[in-house]
Design a protein around this motif. Sequence first.
Motif, PDB file in Angstrom:
ATOM      1  N   ARG A 137      -9.516  -3.635  61.870  1.00 34.50           N
ATOM      2  CA  ARG A 137      -9.820  -3.817  63.285  1.00 34.50           C
ATOM      3  C   ARG A 137      -9.997  -5.294  63.602  1.00 34.50           C
ATOM      4  NH1 ARG A 137     -14.176   0.891  64.828  1.00 34.50           N
ATOM      5  NH2 ARG A 137     -12.603   2.525  64.908  1.00 34.50           N
ATOM      6  N   ILE A 138      -9.636  -5.663  64.801  1.00 37.60           N
ATOM      7  CA  ILE A 138      -9.823  -7.041  65.251  1.00 37.60           C
ATOM      8  C   ILE A 138     -11.096  -7.075  66.088  1.00 37.60           C
ATOM      9  CG2 ILE A 138      -8.840  -8.968  66.524  1.00 37.60           C
ATOM     10  CD1 ILE A 138      -6.074  -7.701  66.066  1.00 37.60           C
ATOM     11  N   ALA A 139     -12.070  -7.848  65.637  1.00 39.76           N
ATOM     12  CA  ALA A 139     -13.335  -7.976  66.368  1.00 39.76           C
ATOM     13  C   ALA A 139     -13.079  -8.691  67.695  1.00 39.76           C
ATOM     14  CB  ALA A 139     -14.335  -8.759  65.529  1.00 39.76           C
ATOM     15  N   ALA A 140     -13.971  -8.487  68.637  1.00 42.06           N
ATOM     16  CA  ALA A 140     -13.807  -9.060  69.975  1.00 42.06           C
ATOM     17  C   ALA A 140     -13.694 -10.580  69.934  1.00 42.06           C
ATOM     18  CB  ALA A 140     -14.966  -8.641  70.870  1.00 42.06           C
ATOM     19  N   ARG A 161     -12.672 -12.478  67.472  1.00 40.74           N
ATOM     20  CA  ARG A 161     -11.388 -12.843  66.854  1.00 40.74           C
ATOM     21  C   ARG A 161     -10.249 -12.596  67.834  1.00 40.74           C
ATOM     22  NH1 ARG A 161     -10.826 -15.851  62.860  1.00 40.74           N
ATOM     23  NH2 ARG A 161     -12.008 -14.580  61.429  1.00 40.74           N
ATOM     24  N   LEU A 162     -10.329 -11.509  68.588  1.00 38.55           N
ATOM     25  CA  LEU A 162      -9.305 -11.206  69.586  1.00 38.55           C
ATOM     26  C   LEU A 162      -9.245 -12.310  70.636  1.00 38.55           C
ATOM     27  CD1 LEU A 162      -7.217  -9.080  70.444  1.00 38.55           C
ATOM     28  CD2 LEU A 162      -9.019  -7.986  71.772  1.00 38.55           C
ATOM     29  N   TYR A 163     -10.401 -12.813  71.022  1.00 37.90           N
ATOM     30  CA  TYR A 163     -10.480 -13.904  71.989  1.00 37.90           C
ATOM     31  C   TYR A 163      -9.814 -15.161  71.417  1.00 37.90           C
ATOM     32  CZ  TYR A 163     -12.401 -17.198  75.353  1.00 37.90           C
ATOM     33  OH  TYR A 163     -12.539 -18.172  76.304  1.00 37.90           O
ATOM     34  N   GLU A 164     -10.090 -15.471  70.149  1.00 32.26           N
ATOM     35  CA  GLU A 164      -9.460 -16.622  69.497  1.00 32.26           C
ATOM     36  C   GLU A 164      -7.939 -16.458  69.453  1.00 32.26           C
ATOM     37  OE1 GLU A 164     -10.996 -17.556  65.588  1.00 32.26           O
ATOM     38  OE2 GLU A 164     -12.998 -16.931  66.217  1.00 32.26           O
ATOM     39  N   MET A 165      -7.493 -15.272  69.095  1.00 36.36           N
ATOM     40  CA  MET A 165      -6.050 -14.998  69.013  1.00 36.36           C
ATOM     41  C   MET A 165      -5.385 -15.177  70.364  1.00 36.36           C
ATOM     42  SD  MET A 165      -5.838 -11.676  66.588  1.00 36.36           S
ATOM     43  CE  MET A 165      -6.024 -11.801  64.833  1.00 36.36           C
ATOM     44  N   ALA A 166      -6.038 -14.690  71.405  1.00 38.01           N
ATOM     45  CA  ALA A 166      -5.476 -14.810  72.751  1.00 38.01           C
ATOM     46  C   ALA A 166      -5.274 -16.271  73.112  1.00 38.01           C
ATOM     47  CB  ALA A 166      -6.377 -14.115  73.762  1.00 38.01           C
ATOM     48  N   GLY A 167      -6.234 -17.117  72.755  1.00 39.17           N
ATOM     49  CA  GLY A 167      -6.103 -18.543  73.035  1.00 39.17           C
ATOM     50  C   GLY A 167      -4.943 -19.168  72.286  1.00 39.17           C
ATOM     51  N   VAL A 168      -4.812 -18.851  71.014  1.00 39.67           N
ATOM     52  CA  VAL A 168      -3.733 -19.405  70.186  1.00 39.67           C
ATOM     53  C   VAL A 168      -2.364 -18.915  70.669  1.00 39.67           C
ATOM     54  CG1 VAL A 168      -2.722 -19.324  67.860  1.00 39.67           C
ATOM     55  CG2 VAL A 168      -5.146 -19.771  68.148  1.00 39.67           C
TER      56      VAL A 168
END
Length: 70
Positions: free
Chosen positions: A52-55, A57-64
């Motif tokens: 699962r992708i934690a919230a 980490r998901l936020y970091e991924m969205a930025g990248v």
Amino acid sequence: MTDSKSPSGIDRVVGQRLRWRRRELKLTQEQLGEKLGLTFQQVQKYEKGINRIAAGRLYEMAGVLSINVD
């Protein structure tokens, strides 16, 4: 009783969307991992829906990946 920590269908969908966007940006799993401070194996597990992708980490991924979290 199902294990609440095991990935669900939504985890697989989020992983598929992650993979789609990474490929759209022509990034390898290794390149994305470097940008996020992860190994390519961890990126691979996220994409397959195994982990699962934690919230946060998901936020970091969205930025990248230059996308909105929603």
